[in-house]
Design an enzyme around this catalytic site. Structure first.
Site, PDB file in Angstrom:
ATOM      1  N   LYS A 166       0.874  -1.186   0.000  1.00 14.46           N
ATOM      2  CA  LYS A 166       0.000   0.000   0.000  1.00 14.46           C
ATOM      3  C   LYS A 166       0.908   1.232   0.000  1.00 14.46           C
ATOM      4  O   LYS A 166       1.525   1.568   1.014  1.00 14.46           O
ATOM      5  CB  LYS A 166      -0.905  -0.059   1.244  1.00 14.46           C
ATOM      6  CG  LYS A 166      -1.310   1.265   1.852  1.00 14.46           C
ATOM      7  CD  LYS A 166      -2.278   2.073   1.009  1.00 14.46           C
ATOM      8  CE  LYS A 166      -2.626   3.369   1.745  1.00 14.46           C
ATOM      9  NZ  LYS A 166      -1.756   4.505   1.365  1.00 14.46           N
ATOM     10  N   GLU A 239       9.280   1.536  10.832  1.00 17.67           N
ATOM     11  CA  GLU A 239      10.331   2.495  10.467  1.00 17.67           C
ATOM     12  C   GLU A 239       9.679   3.869  10.527  1.00 17.67           C
ATOM     13  O   GLU A 239       8.942   4.253   9.621  1.00 17.67           O
ATOM     14  CB  GLU A 239      10.836   2.216   9.045  1.00 17.67           C
ATOM     15  CG  GLU A 239      11.480   0.872   8.852  1.00 17.67           C
ATOM     16  CD  GLU A 239      12.821   0.742   9.552  1.00 17.67           C
ATOM     17  OE1 GLU A 239      13.388   1.759   9.972  1.00 17.67           O
ATOM     18  OE2 GLU A 239      13.276  -0.397   9.704  1.00 17.67           O
ATOM     19  N   CYS A 273      13.564  10.719   6.526  1.00 16.22           N
ATOM     20  CA  CYS A 273      13.513  10.318   7.932  1.00 16.22           C
ATOM     21  C   CYS A 273      14.894  10.436   8.563  1.00 16.22           C
ATOM     22  O   CYS A 273      15.011  10.608   9.759  1.00 16.22           O
ATOM     23  CB  CYS A 273      12.996   8.895   8.043  1.00 16.22           C
ATOM     24  SG  CYS A 273      13.872   7.744   6.985  1.00 16.22           S
ATOM     25  N   GLU A 366      10.165  16.289  14.794  1.00 14.29           N
ATOM     26  CA  GLU A 366      10.595  16.185  13.404  1.00 14.29           C
ATOM     27  C   GLU A 366      10.020  17.363  12.607  1.00 14.29           C
ATOM     28  O   GLU A 366       8.809  17.569  12.590  1.00 14.29           O
ATOM     29  CB  GLU A 366      10.086  14.862  12.825  1.00 14.29           C
ATOM     30  CG  GLU A 366      10.704  14.532  11.489  1.00 14.29           C
ATOM     31  CD  GLU A 366      10.303  13.139  10.989  1.00 14.29           C
ATOM     32  OE1 GLU A 366      11.177  12.373  10.615  1.00 14.29           O
ATOM     33  OE2 GLU A 366       9.096  12.841  10.991  1.00 14.29           O
TER      34      GLU A 366
HETATM   35  P1  NAD Z   1       2.136   8.733   7.322  1.00 11.27           P
HETATM   36  O1  NAD Z   1       2.269   8.061   8.624  1.00 11.27           O
HETATM   37  O2  NAD Z   1       1.206   9.865   7.211  1.00 11.27           O
HETATM   38  O3  NAD Z   1       1.688   7.708   6.179  1.00 11.27           O
HETATM   39  C1  NAD Z   1       2.432   6.562   5.886  1.00 11.27           C
HETATM   40  C2  NAD Z   1       1.532   5.564   5.204  1.00 11.27           C
HETATM   41  O4  NAD Z   1       0.562   5.113   6.141  1.00 11.27           O
HETATM   42  C3  NAD Z   1       0.758   6.097   4.004  1.00 11.27           C
HETATM   43  O5  NAD Z   1       0.733   5.110   3.008  1.00 11.27           O
HETATM   44  C4  NAD Z   1      -0.640   6.312   4.577  1.00 11.27           C
HETATM   45  O6  NAD Z   1      -1.669   6.243   3.625  1.00 11.27           O
HETATM   46  C5  NAD Z   1      -0.742   5.156   5.542  1.00 11.27           C
HETATM   47  N1  NAD Z   1      -1.718   5.310   6.613  1.00 11.27           N
HETATM   48  C6  NAD Z   1      -2.303   6.437   7.070  1.00 11.27           C
HETATM   49  N2  NAD Z   1      -3.141   6.144   8.087  1.00 11.27           N
HETATM   50  C7  NAD Z   1      -3.086   4.808   8.271  1.00 11.27           C
HETATM   51  C8  NAD Z   1      -3.676   3.908   9.196  1.00 11.27           C
HETATM   52  N3  NAD Z   1      -4.531   4.319  10.122  1.00 11.27           N
HETATM   53  N4  NAD Z   1      -3.365   2.608   9.114  1.00 11.27           N
HETATM   54  C9  NAD Z   1      -2.466   2.156   8.197  1.00 11.27           C
HETATM   55  N5  NAD Z   1      -1.876   2.965   7.303  1.00 11.27           N
HETATM   56  C10 NAD Z   1      -2.162   4.275   7.339  1.00 11.27           C
HETATM   57  O7  NAD Z   1       3.624   9.140   6.937  1.00 11.27           O
HETATM   58  P2  NAD Z   1       4.075   9.948   5.656  1.00 11.27           P
HETATM   59  O8  NAD Z   1       3.698  11.370   5.902  1.00 11.27           O
HETATM   60  O9  NAD Z   1       3.661   9.305   4.394  1.00 11.27           O
HETATM   61  O10 NAD Z   1       5.659   9.770   5.747  1.00 11.27           O
HETATM   62  C11 NAD Z   1       6.451  10.638   6.437  1.00 11.27           C
HETATM   63  C12 NAD Z   1       6.935  10.009   7.716  1.00 11.27           C
HETATM   64  O11 NAD Z   1       7.582   8.785   7.415  1.00 11.27           O
HETATM   65  C13 NAD Z   1       7.956  10.849   8.425  1.00 11.27           C
HETATM   66  O12 NAD Z   1       7.717  10.838   9.812  1.00 11.27           O
HETATM   67  C14 NAD Z   1       9.256  10.150   8.101  1.00 11.27           C
HETATM   68  O13 NAD Z   1      10.277  10.403   9.014  1.00 11.27           O
HETATM   69  C15 NAD Z   1       8.836   8.735   8.051  1.00 11.27           C
HETATM   70  N6  NAD Z   1       9.766   7.928   7.277  1.00 11.27           N
HETATM   71  C16 NAD Z   1      10.523   6.996   7.922  1.00 11.27           C
HETATM   72  C17 NAD Z   1      11.439   6.228   7.230  1.00 11.27           C
HETATM   73  C18 NAD Z   1      12.262   5.204   7.942  1.00 11.27           C
HETATM   74  O14 NAD Z   1      12.773   4.309   7.315  1.00 11.27           O
HETATM   75  N7  NAD Z   1      12.408   5.246   9.250  1.00 11.27           N
HETATM   76  C19 NAD Z   1      11.583   6.392   5.852  1.00 11.27           C
HETATM   77  C20 NAD Z   1      10.800   7.333   5.206  1.00 11.27           C
HETATM   78  C21 NAD Z   1       9.887   8.079   5.940  1.00 11.27           C
END
Ligand code: NAD
Length: 509
Positions: A166, A239, A273, A366
C-alpha cells in the site's frame, strides 16, 4: 496488480506538488479489495515459498532487469508526484534496484540452515532454519516512494514471501508501475500486488490476514498500525521518523562538514527520515563552520525544474515547518538564511538558524523541511549529551578525526555515519532502523532477510550416552550430586573456557 477495471471504490487524485497539476488518478480501495489482494497473495506465497533459492534468484533477476529498463519512467513518475528533482528521483531508483539485487544475492547464504552448538548436550545436533512467513503487508510513505518500500519488498520477496504493498496516497503512480513490472517479470502471478488508497486502505491491510506488517511513516500512524495489527497478533516492523543529530568536532574537515550538513539537512527538501535535523558544533570552530554553512546554503537553489530542491510534498507539513520556525523565532533563534517570513505557499527556502535551544520545537520534533538549526557546544561530551536528548533514535552523523569512532558507538541511534551523512541507507549490507520513537525491527542487510523469515529450531539426539539422559524421570539416584558437581566444575572455574572449546569442536564437527 490493481487495474482500473478491478475496483469499485472512489478514486484518489495525484497532484504534482510543484505545479498543483493533476498527474494521475488511482483507486481508493476498500477493505474488501484489500482482503481479496491478501487472499490472492496467499496463493502466490505457497507457490513462491516452495521455490528454492536459485529459482527465486532467477525470477528476482528478471524483476531487477525490468525495473532497470524502466528506470527513466520510474524516475519521471517520482519527479511528478513527489516533486523532487529528476536527478534525485533517478538516484532513488538506482538505490532501490541495488537493494533488490543485494537481497536476491544474499538470501541463499543468509537463509541457509546452520548448525549451532548444543552446549552441554554433546550428543545432540542443533540446527536453525529459515522459512518464509507467507504474506507481508508493506505500507509506504511518500518521501522516497520506491526506495523506502523496496527496502522491505526486496527482502520479503527474497526470503520467499508474497507482498501486498500500500503506497502513500501522494505517490501511488510509481508504485503501480513497480507492480506492473513485477507482474510482467515474476513467474508467480500476484506475488507483488499494489493496493492504492488513503489511510483507510492501509488500516485495512494492517487489520488483514497478513503474516507481518512492515510500516514506514510517522510515529502517530505507526502506533495506529500496531494497534490494528494487535487484533490478530500480527508482528509489525516500524520504520518511523527521526530527529537526527550531527556533531562537528574541532579536528573535523570544516569544508566537508559544512557541505555535508547543508546537503544532509536540505536534500529532498529535508523530507527524509534520516535528514540532519540538529547540528552541534564545538565552540572552537563554531564561527568558521557557521560561515561556511551559510555560504553553502546560499548556493542551494529551490523551485521546480533544474533546482536543487523542490516544493514540500505534503501540504500539511508546510504548517508544521512554519510552526517550528515561528516558535524558534519567538524564543530567540536567529535566521542566517531563510526564515518563516521567507516561506511562500508550499515552497520553503533553505534555512539556517543559530541561537537555538532545546526548548524549541525545531530541536525536539521532526520538522521535515530544508532547515538546519546549529547549536554551539563547549565540548564533545556536551554535544553527545544533547544529541542523545531525544525521544527518537534513527540516524546520526559525526565529523572529526581522533575520537569519532568511540563517539559513534555512544550516540544512541540505530545508525551513525562518520565524516559523511545519510549513507547508511545506500549500503545494502547495513541493517536499517531505529530505536525509541523511530521504531523497531530492521530492514536491509542480513537482518532484513531474517526479519521476513520464520526461524525454526530443530534439535536431534544423534546418539545416546548411557546414564546421561536428563530428559527422563529415570535419572540415576546420584543425579543431584552429578548436576551439582558439573555446575561447580564447569562454571565455577576457568575450566569452562577449556570445556566449551572442546564441546564446540565436538558439535561443529
Ligand atoms: P504517514 O504516517 O502519514 O503515512 C504513511 C503511510 O501510512 C501512508 O501510506 C498512509 O496512507 C498510511 N496510513 C495512514 N493512516 C493509516 C492507518 N490508520 N493505518 C495504516 N496505514 C495508514 O507518513 P508519511 O507522511 O507518508 O511519511 C512521512 C513520515 O515517514 C515521516 O515521519 C518520516 O520520518 C517517516 N519515514 C521513515 C522512514 C524510515 O525508514 N524510518 C523512511 C521514510 C519516511
Amino acid at each position: 496488480m490493481v487495474t482500473a477495471a478491478s475496483f469499485t471504490s472512489p478514486s484518489v487524485q495525484v497532484k504534482n506538488p510543484n505545479t498543483g497539476e493533476v498527474v494521475g488518478q488511482v483507486p481508493d480501495l476498500g477493505a474488501a479489495d484489500v482482503d481479496q489482494a491478501i487472499a490472492r497473495a496467499r496463493g502466490a506465497s505457497r507457490r513462491w515459498g516452495a521455490f528454492d533459492h536459485a529459482q527465486r534468484r532467477r525470477d528476482l533477476g528478471a524483476f531487477r532487469r525490468g525495473l532497470a529498463q524502466a528506470a527513466e519512467a520510474l524516475a519521471t513518475l517520482i519527479h511528478l508526484e513527489n516533486g523532487k528533482p529528476k536527478t534525485d528521483a533517478m538516484a532513488e531508483v538506482l538505490l532501490a534496484i541495488q537493494h533488490l539485487s543485494h537481497a536476491a544475492a544474499r538470501a541463499p547464504e543468509v537463509l541457509s540452515t546452520r548448525t549451532v552448538s548444543s552446549g552441554l548436550m554433546a550428543n545432540f545436533k542443533s540446527t536453525v532454519s529459515y522459512h518464509p512467513l507467507g504474506v507481508i503487508g508493506v505500507i509506504g510513505p511518500w518521501n522516497y516512494p520506491i526506495f523506502t518500500p523496496m527496502g522491505s519488498i526486496a527482502y520479503a520477496l527474497a526470503a520467499g514471501n508474497a507482498v501486498v504493498f500500500k503506497p502513500s496516497e501522494l505517490t501511488p503512480l510509481v508504485a503501480l508501475e513497480v507492480g506492473r513490472i513485477a507482474a510482467e517479470t515474476l513467474s508467480v502471478p500476484d506475488l507483488l500486488q499494489v493496493v492504492t488508497g488513503r489511510g483507510a486502505t492501509g488500516a485495512a491491510l494492517a487489520r488483514g490476514a497478513v503474516d507481518k506488517i512492515a510500516f514506514t511513516g510517522s510515529p502517530a500512524t505507526g502506533r495506529r498500525v500496531m494497534q490494528a495489527a494487535a487484533e490478530r497478533l500480527t508482528p509489525v516492523l516500524l520504520e518511523l521518523g527521526g530527529k537526527d543529530p550531527m556533531i562537528v568536532l574541532p579536528d573535523a574537515d570544516l569544508d566537508k562538514a559544512a557541505e555535508a550538513a547543508v546537503w544532509g539537512s536540505m536534500s529532498n527538501a529535508g523530507q527524509a527520515c534520516v535528514s540532519i535535523e540538529r547540528c552541534y558544533v564545538h565552540a572552537s570552530i563554531y564561527d568558521r563552520f557557521v560561515d561556511k554553512v551559510v555560504a553553502e546554503a546560499q548556493g542551494v537553489t529551490f523551485g521546480y525544474e533544474g533546482a536543487h530542491i523542490g516544493a514540500i510534498t505534503l501540504p500539511a507539513q508546510v504548517d508544521i515547518i512554519k510552526k517550528h520556525l515561528t516558535d524558534a523565532a519567538d524564543k530567540g533563534a536567529k535566521f542566517l538564511v531563510g526564515g518563516p517570513d521567507k516561506m511562500q505557499g508550499n515552497v520553503v527556502p533553505p534555512t539556517v538558524m543559530v541561537d537555538v535551544t532545546h526548548d524549541m520545537l525545531v530541536m525536539k520534533e521532526e520538522t521535515f523541511g530544508p532547515i538546519l538549526p546549529i547549536l554551539k557546544v563547549p565540548d564533545s561530551e556536551e554535544a553527545l549529551r544533547l544529541a542523545n536528548q531525544t525521544s527518537y533514535g534513527l540516524g546520526a552523523a559525526i565529523f572529526g578525526k581522533a575520537h569519532v569512532r568511540e563517539l559513534a558507538e555512544r550516540i544512541v541511534s540505530g545508525m551513525t555515519t562518520i565524516n559523511t551523512v545519510l549513507a547508511f541507507g545506500s549500503v545494502p549490507g547495513l541493517p536499517f532502523g531505529g530505536i525509541g520513537e523511530s521504531g523497531f525491527g530492521r530492514i536491509h542487510g542480513d537482518e532484513g532477510l531474517r526479519e521476513f523469515s520464520r526461524t525454526k529450531s530443530v534439535v536431534e539426539q544423534r546418539f545416546a550416552i548411557p546414564g546421561m539422559n536428563v530428559f527422563t524421570f529415570k535419572l540415576p539416584a546420584n543425579a543431584y550430586e552429578q548436576f551439582k558437581g558439573m555446575a561447580e566444575k564447569l562454571y565455577g572455574s576457568a575450566v569452562l573456557d577449556k570445556a566449551s572449546e572442546v564441546l564446540k569442536k565436538l558439535h561443529l564437527r
